[in-house]
Design a protein around this motif. Structure first.
Motif, PDB file in Angstrom:
ATOM      1  N   LEU A  66      -4.848  -5.554   2.786  1.00  0.00           N
ATOM      2  CA  LEU A  66      -4.218  -4.478   2.962  1.00  0.00           C
ATOM      3  C   LEU A  66      -3.546  -4.280   3.875  1.00  0.00           C
ATOM      4  O   LEU A  66      -2.349  -3.768   4.794  1.00  0.00           O
ATOM      5  CB  LEU A  66      -4.394  -3.378   2.453  1.00  0.00           C
ATOM      6  CG  LEU A  66      -5.084  -3.099   0.449  1.00  0.00           C
ATOM      7  CD1 LEU A  66      -6.096  -1.690   0.491  1.00  0.00           C
ATOM      8  CD2 LEU A  66      -3.883  -3.195   0.037  1.00  0.00           C
ATOM      9  N   GLU A  67      -3.867  -4.066   4.911  1.00  0.00           N
ATOM     10  CA  GLU A  67      -3.733  -4.693   6.289  1.00  0.00           C
ATOM     11  C   GLU A  67      -2.129  -5.146   6.819  1.00  0.00           C
ATOM     12  O   GLU A  67      -0.966  -4.613   7.488  1.00  0.00           O
ATOM     13  CB  GLU A  67      -4.643  -4.467   7.870  1.00  0.00           C
ATOM     14  CG  GLU A  67      -3.694  -3.791   9.393  1.00  0.00           C
ATOM     15  CD  GLU A  67      -3.743  -2.495   9.643  1.00  0.00           C
ATOM     16  OE1 GLU A  67      -3.127  -2.337  10.959  1.00  0.00           O
ATOM     17  OE2 GLU A  67      -4.261  -1.805   8.575  1.00  0.00           O
ATOM     18  N   LYS A  68      -2.442  -6.250   6.155  1.00  0.00           N
ATOM     19  CA  LYS A  68      -0.764  -7.284   6.374  1.00  0.00           C
ATOM     20  C   LYS A  68       0.051  -6.663   5.846  1.00  0.00           C
ATOM     21  O   LYS A  68       1.266  -6.980   5.781  1.00  0.00           O
ATOM     22  CB  LYS A  68      -1.528  -8.280   5.993  1.00  0.00           C
ATOM     23  CG  LYS A  68      -2.858  -9.014   6.511  1.00  0.00           C
ATOM     24  CD  LYS A  68      -2.832 -10.370   5.899  1.00  0.00           C
ATOM     25  CE  LYS A  68      -4.396 -10.969   7.030  1.00  0.00           C
ATOM     26  NZ  LYS A  68      -5.278 -11.880   5.770  1.00  0.00           N
ATOM     27  N   GLN A  69      -0.500  -5.416   4.392  1.00  0.00           N
ATOM     28  CA  GLN A  69       0.745  -4.787   4.112  1.00  0.00           C
ATOM     29  C   GLN A  69       1.666  -3.666   4.227  1.00  0.00           C
ATOM     30  O   GLN A  69       2.124  -3.047   3.496  1.00  0.00           O
ATOM     31  CB  GLN A  69       0.085  -5.346   2.062  1.00  0.00           C
ATOM     32  CG  GLN A  69       0.021  -6.679   2.471  1.00  0.00           C
ATOM     33  CD  GLN A  69      -1.021  -7.086   1.017  1.00  0.00           C
ATOM     34  OE1 GLN A  69      -1.043  -8.214   0.837  1.00  0.00           O
ATOM     35  NE2 GLN A  69      -1.162  -6.117   0.022  1.00  0.00           N
ATOM     36  N   ASP A  70       0.433  -3.608   4.976  1.00  0.00           N
ATOM     37  CA  ASP A  70       0.553  -1.372   4.995  1.00  0.00           C
ATOM     38  C   ASP A  70       1.944  -1.741   6.376  1.00  0.00           C
ATOM     39  O   ASP A  70       2.212  -1.781   7.386  1.00  0.00           O
ATOM     40  CB  ASP A  70      -0.064  -1.366   5.990  1.00  0.00           C
ATOM     41  CG  ASP A  70      -0.646   0.278   6.019  1.00  0.00           C
ATOM     42  OD1 ASP A  70       0.923   0.765   6.061  1.00  0.00           O
ATOM     43  OD2 ASP A  70      -1.262   0.571   6.773  1.00  0.00           O
ATOM     44  N   LYS A  71       2.888  -0.964   5.547  1.00  0.00           N
ATOM     45  CA  LYS A  71       4.252  -0.931   6.440  1.00  0.00           C
ATOM     46  C   LYS A  71       4.375   0.818   7.003  1.00  0.00           C
ATOM     47  O   LYS A  71       5.225   0.832   8.042  1.00  0.00           O
ATOM     48  CB  LYS A  71       5.637  -1.141   5.359  1.00  0.00           C
ATOM     49  CG  LYS A  71       5.032  -2.591   5.112  1.00  0.00           C
ATOM     50  CD  LYS A  71       5.280  -3.692   6.044  1.00  0.00           C
ATOM     51  CE  LYS A  71       5.510  -5.302   5.105  1.00  0.00           C
ATOM     52  NZ  LYS A  71       5.416  -6.224   6.254  1.00  0.00           N
ATOM     53  N   LEU A  95       1.261  -1.115  -0.041  1.00  0.00           N
ATOM     54  CA  LEU A  95       0.226   0.019   0.009  1.00  0.00           C
ATOM     55  C   LEU A  95       0.847   1.152  -0.419  1.00  0.00           C
ATOM     56  O   LEU A  95       2.310   1.618   0.852  1.00  0.00           O
ATOM     57  CB  LEU A  95      -0.962  -0.232   1.282  1.00  0.00           C
ATOM     58  CG  LEU A  95      -1.763   1.486   1.213  1.00  0.00           C
ATOM     59  CD1 LEU A  95      -2.264   1.223  -0.265  1.00  0.00           C
ATOM     60  CD2 LEU A  95      -2.853   0.663   2.944  1.00  0.00           C
ATOM     61  N   THR A  96       1.055   1.842  -0.741  1.00  0.00           N
ATOM     62  CA  THR A  96       1.721   3.816  -1.404  1.00  0.00           C
ATOM     63  C   THR A  96       0.809   4.451  -1.114  1.00  0.00           C
ATOM     64  O   THR A  96       1.468   5.796  -1.200  1.00  0.00           O
ATOM     65  CB  THR A  96       2.185   2.948  -2.455  1.00  0.00           C
ATOM     66  OG1 THR A  96       1.107   3.265  -2.994  1.00  0.00           O
ATOM     67  CG2 THR A  96       3.181   1.877  -2.730  1.00  0.00           C
ATOM     68  N   VAL A  97      -0.656   4.315  -0.703  1.00  0.00           N
ATOM     69  CA  VAL A  97      -1.759   5.495  -0.518  1.00  0.00           C
ATOM     70  C   VAL A  97      -2.378   5.835   0.454  1.00  0.00           C
ATOM     71  O   VAL A  97      -3.008   4.980   0.616  1.00  0.00           O
ATOM     72  CB  VAL A  97      -2.051   6.460  -2.730  1.00  0.00           C
ATOM     73  CG1 VAL A  97      -2.883   6.811  -2.357  1.00  0.00           C
ATOM     74  CG2 VAL A  97      -1.257   5.882  -3.278  1.00  0.00           C
ATOM     75  N   PRO A  98      -2.726   6.513   1.082  1.00  0.00           N
ATOM     76  CA  PRO A  98      -3.316   6.664   2.429  1.00  0.00           C
ATOM     77  C   PRO A  98      -4.356   6.686   1.769  1.00  0.00           C
ATOM     78  O   PRO A  98      -5.406   6.364   1.000  1.00  0.00           O
ATOM     79  CB  PRO A  98      -3.011   8.098   3.168  1.00  0.00           C
ATOM     80  CG  PRO A  98      -1.937   8.862   2.589  1.00  0.00           C
ATOM     81  CD  PRO A  98      -2.072   8.164   1.485  1.00  0.00           C
ATOM     82  N   THR A  99      -4.664   5.479   2.643  1.00  0.00           N
ATOM     83  CA  THR A  99      -6.554   4.697   2.405  1.00  0.00           C
ATOM     84  C   THR A  99      -7.800   4.698   3.643  1.00  0.00           C
ATOM     85  O   THR A  99      -7.154   3.875   4.488  1.00  0.00           O
ATOM     86  CB  THR A  99      -6.057   3.374   1.408  1.00  0.00           C
ATOM     87  OG1 THR A  99      -5.488   3.415   0.458  1.00  0.00           O
ATOM     88  CG2 THR A  99      -7.580   3.067   0.722  1.00  0.00           C
ATOM     89  N   GLN A 100      -8.622   4.943   2.851  1.00  0.00           N
ATOM     90  CA  GLN A 100      -9.450   4.825   4.134  1.00  0.00           C
ATOM     91  C   GLN A 100     -10.945   4.513   3.968  1.00  0.00           C
ATOM     92  O   GLN A 100     -10.958   4.434   2.382  1.00  0.00           O
ATOM     93  CB  GLN A 100     -10.351   5.942   3.903  1.00  0.00           C
ATOM     94  CG  GLN A 100     -11.168   6.347   5.362  1.00  0.00           C
ATOM     95  CD  GLN A 100     -12.011   7.803   5.234  1.00  0.00           C
ATOM     96  OE1 GLN A 100     -12.733   8.456   4.555  1.00  0.00           O
ATOM     97  NE2 GLN A 100     -11.730   8.554   6.211  1.00  0.00           N
ATOM     98  N   HIS A 101     -10.826   3.191   4.485  1.00  0.00           N
ATOM     99  CA  HIS A 101     -12.270   1.930   3.811  1.00  0.00           C
ATOM    100  C   HIS A 101     -13.210   2.686   5.022  1.00  0.00           C
ATOM    101  O   HIS A 101     -13.291   2.666   5.820  1.00  0.00           O
ATOM    102  CB  HIS A 101     -11.431   0.689   4.291  1.00  0.00           C
ATOM    103  CG  HIS A 101     -10.454  -0.010   3.923  1.00  0.00           C
ATOM    104  ND1 HIS A 101     -10.242  -0.031   2.452  1.00  0.00           N
ATOM    105  CD2 HIS A 101      -9.023   0.582   3.780  1.00  0.00           C
ATOM    106  CE1 HIS A 101      -8.849  -0.437   2.111  1.00  0.00           C
ATOM    107  NE2 HIS A 101      -8.323  -0.176   2.862  1.00  0.00           N
ATOM    108  N   LEU A 142     -14.339  -4.251   4.877  1.00  0.00           N
ATOM    109  CA  LEU A 142     -13.664  -4.976   5.722  1.00  0.00           C
ATOM    110  C   LEU A 142     -12.650  -6.051   5.250  1.00  0.00           C
ATOM    111  O   LEU A 142     -11.915  -5.766   5.377  1.00  0.00           O
ATOM    112  CB  LEU A 142     -14.391  -6.100   5.929  1.00  0.00           C
ATOM    113  CG  LEU A 142     -16.375  -5.517   6.598  1.00  0.00           C
ATOM    114  CD1 LEU A 142     -16.848  -6.300   7.785  1.00  0.00           C
ATOM    115  CD2 LEU A 142     -16.001  -4.537   7.896  1.00  0.00           C
ATOM    116  N   PHE A 143     -12.714  -6.559   3.904  1.00  0.00           N
ATOM    117  CA  PHE A 143     -11.875  -7.168   3.474  1.00  0.00           C
ATOM    118  C   PHE A 143     -10.888  -6.624   3.019  1.00  0.00           C
ATOM    119  O   PHE A 143      -9.445  -7.041   3.031  1.00  0.00           O
ATOM    120  CB  PHE A 143     -12.494  -8.292   2.122  1.00  0.00           C
ATOM    121  CG  PHE A 143     -13.706  -9.648   2.165  1.00  0.00           C
ATOM    122  CD1 PHE A 143     -13.914  -9.690   3.924  1.00  0.00           C
ATOM    123  CD2 PHE A 143     -14.401 -10.476   1.179  1.00  0.00           C
ATOM    124  CE1 PHE A 143     -14.418 -10.897   4.195  1.00  0.00           C
ATOM    125  CE2 PHE A 143     -14.939 -11.171   2.079  1.00  0.00           C
ATOM    126  CZ  PHE A 143     -15.652 -11.429   2.914  1.00  0.00           C
TER     127      PHE A 143
END
Length: 610
Positions: free
Chosen positions: A297-302, A271-277, A291-292
């Motif tokens: 993306l939470e697993k890939q959010d560094k 994830l490279t752009v701030p993202t709001q779900h 939710l999915f």
């Protein structure tokens, strides 16, 4: 088919804008431009641009892409008053092949192969449009935010596939993520008949939205007379609706569905752009998608770019009215206004204008029942623990495991007499008078007591019980046939006596969360397996998530049934390789049993916060 534009103007507002019930100003402070923007392959996309008339400072863009038509987009003061007051350049675009845009439309267009020169997808169309805007719209600050609801939430996610350097913030709102596992068209392998039929025709019968010409107001009757799903093409669609043909040709979770799924497209993608779900607890269309995507993306959010917002809304409900109520449910505050004025505005102000401190809670949810906003540093909350609500004899539900050596409850499921999913008449999804938007808040007493609905409930609660996080039903069940659907509803039962001002809520049975599993997919969605008649099997029905307080004096109830019509198509209950090709003779009655003993302890797992 003549487009029914007036009916679909309201649909456009639901999916793509944030309409307020307010009087428009006599003169808009925004200048409206309509342009055709060329893409890398020469196709031009119709785009409406709203530019503040008297602004002197450079402004960022807020960009939304939709299949529902933008030519008649209302001014930002009407569609996005909170954002319009702050000041942005608003851009709305018809996606490829829809309304006034050139090209060919493809539902949830597959991601391109970047090795093919000039190949296109929704991501490249977003990229090319942003590039054009930066070069051709004066007085911009070089920053873009992409947002939108439903299909426009999906196009927002697609902007992340190959993001333009100027893309600084995403707010995907009610995106579908996977059309087979748990969004619009299927839930856990069970086909969402009325929605799938209506929507496929609406989007693909013409270049503009078109209602199917039902000859019956109560579509429950129409779908029952339709008979097997094979009659859809034989009698009506004649193989002209591509999405319906995909349903027929791909009855299982094969490579087609996996390739279309956002879960595949974003697997192992940083994830490279701030993202709001953004999601709604009572979203009748796309609750699972946000939710999915948050979880994936939470697993890939560094870099701490991934955030979640869930409120007490139906599909897109945060974007209209004030959010004080939904159906008969009252929330005691203007939840939708809170989202628009505080949560959404601060998100875009920070990322596009540098305003605020940028300290966003990891997850912001509105806890129903207690009617409070909650802010969490993780979702699900770390303090939540999994506990089981067990089924017992005589319709009892308890946190105590049953100790009896035997015991089950049984009912006859008859496909010829399916249980309606909401009170009849069941109007066409987007037709005149439709109550589709609020069916998830309907009082479930309209089916309670039917012989084909099983119910278990707790004693009156002596203390509040709060659940925050995942909910999973684990049924031990059998059927006399070779297939079955299992629908499970977790319900909040209100006290029998209420204040005179709220008599309609006396004894109300409110769905907290509910879903379905098609039995043939109990061991995986890729390969359907017949059920061995009369053999006990485990069925795990994913009820997704909740943040809800069952108040002191209420009861907790679980209902189990096997039909939910015509939301879910009728399972023949006789195993056939492809239900879309089933024949009338394949539909049979069956006895279903749900076991509730020490060996087979059916239960609902909930995340309890003490």
């Amino acid at each position: 088919m003549k487009p029914i534009l007036l009916l679909f103007f309201s649909l456009f507002l639901i999916f793509t804008t944030t309409i307020q019930a307010q009087e428009p100003s006599t003169e808009s402070q925004y200048e409206k431009k309509m342009v055709l923007i060329p893409m890398r392959d020469g196709i031009k996309l119709n785009t409406v641009i709203f530019i503040p008339k008297n602004n002197t400072a450079p402004l960022p863009f807020l960009f939304m892409r939709t299949p529902y038509g933008v030519a008649d987009s209302p001014s930002p003061e009407r569609s996005n008053p909170e954002l319009a007051k702050e000041g942005f350049i608003f851009v709305n675009q018809d996606i490829r092949g829809r309304y006034l845009s050139e090209g060919k439309f493809e539902m949830l267009r597959m991601t391109r192969d970047p090795k093919i020169p000039n190949s296109i997808d929704e991501s490249t169309d977003t990229y090319d449009t942003i590039d054009w805007l930066l070069k051709n719209i004066a007085n911009n600050n070089g920053k873009v935010g992409v947002f939108g609801i439903s299909y426009s939430g999906w196009t927002s996610m697609m902007a992340l596939i190959d993001p333009h350097p100027a893309l600084k913030a995403i707010s995907e709102q009610a995106t579908p993520a996977d059309w087979f596992i748990n969004d619009d068209m299927h839930h856990n392998g069970a086909f969402r008949l009325s929605y799938g039929f209506d929507y496929a025709f609406m989007e693909e019968a013409g270049k503009t939205d078109t209602l199917f010409p039902f000859d019956t107001y109560d579509t429950y009757d129409w779908y029952l007379r339709l008979g097997p799903l094979s009659n859809v093409n034989d009698k009506y669609f004649k193989n002209t609706i591509p999405t319906w043909n995909n349903f027929v040709q791909h009855p299982n979770y094969d490579d087609f569905w996996k390739k279309q799924s956002l879960l595949t497209r974003f697997a192992n993608r940083p994830l490279t752009v701030p993202t709001q779900h953004v999601a709604g607890w009572f979203d009748q269309e796309d609750f699972a998608g946000p939710l999915f995507m948050y979880e994936l993306l939470e697993k890939q959010d560094k870099n701490n770019l991934n955030y979640l917002v869930i409120g007490p809304w139906n599909h897109g409900g945060w974007a209209r009215a004030d959010g004080k109520s939904l159906g008969n449910l009252q929330f005691e505050s203007a939840t939708a206004k809170t989202f628009r004025e505080e949560i959404q505005l601060s998100w875009f102000n920070y990322h596009l204008k540098g305003k605020g401190d940028g300290k966003f809670a990891e997850a912001i949810t509105f806890q129903t029942g207690s009617n409070q906003w909650k802010r969490y540093d993780s979702w699900t909350p770390k303090q939540a623990t999994q506990q089981a609500l067990y089924f017992h004899a005589n319709g009892k539900l308890s946190f105590d495991k049953p100790s009896s050596a035997s015991g089950f409850d049984a009912f006859i499921s008859d496909p010829a007499n399916p249980i309606p999913y909401r009170n009849r008449p069941i109007e066409q999804t987007y037709g005149p008078g439709s109550r589709w938007r609020t069916w998830m808040t309907e009082d479930q007493r309209f089916v309670h007591g039917r012989p084909d609905v099983l119910s278990w409930e707790t004693e009156v609660l002596e203390n509040d019980v709060t659940i925050s996080g995942k909910v999973l039903a684990q049924l031990y069940a059998s059927t006399s046939a070779s297939d079955a659907d299992w629908i499970v509803k977790l319900i909040d039962v209100y006290p029998a006596m209420m204040d005179e001002k709220n008599l309609k809520m006396s004894g109300y049975q409110q769905i907290v969360t509910a879903d379905v599993l098609r039995g043939r997919f109990r061991k995986g969605f890729e390969t359907p397996l017949p059920v061995k008649p009369n053999e006990v099997a485990e069925y795990k029905v994913d009820l997704l998530q909740s943040d809800h307080t069952f108040k002191k004096g209420h009861k907790i109830m679980v209902q189990v049934q096997s039909t939910w019509f015509p939301l879910i198509d009728r399972n023949p209950q006789k195993f056939v390789p492809n239900i879309f090709m089933a024949k009338a003779g394949d539909y049979v009655k069956a006895e279903h049993r749900v076991y509730r003993n020490g060996g087979y302890a059916s239960r609902v797992m909930v995340s309890v916060v003490r």
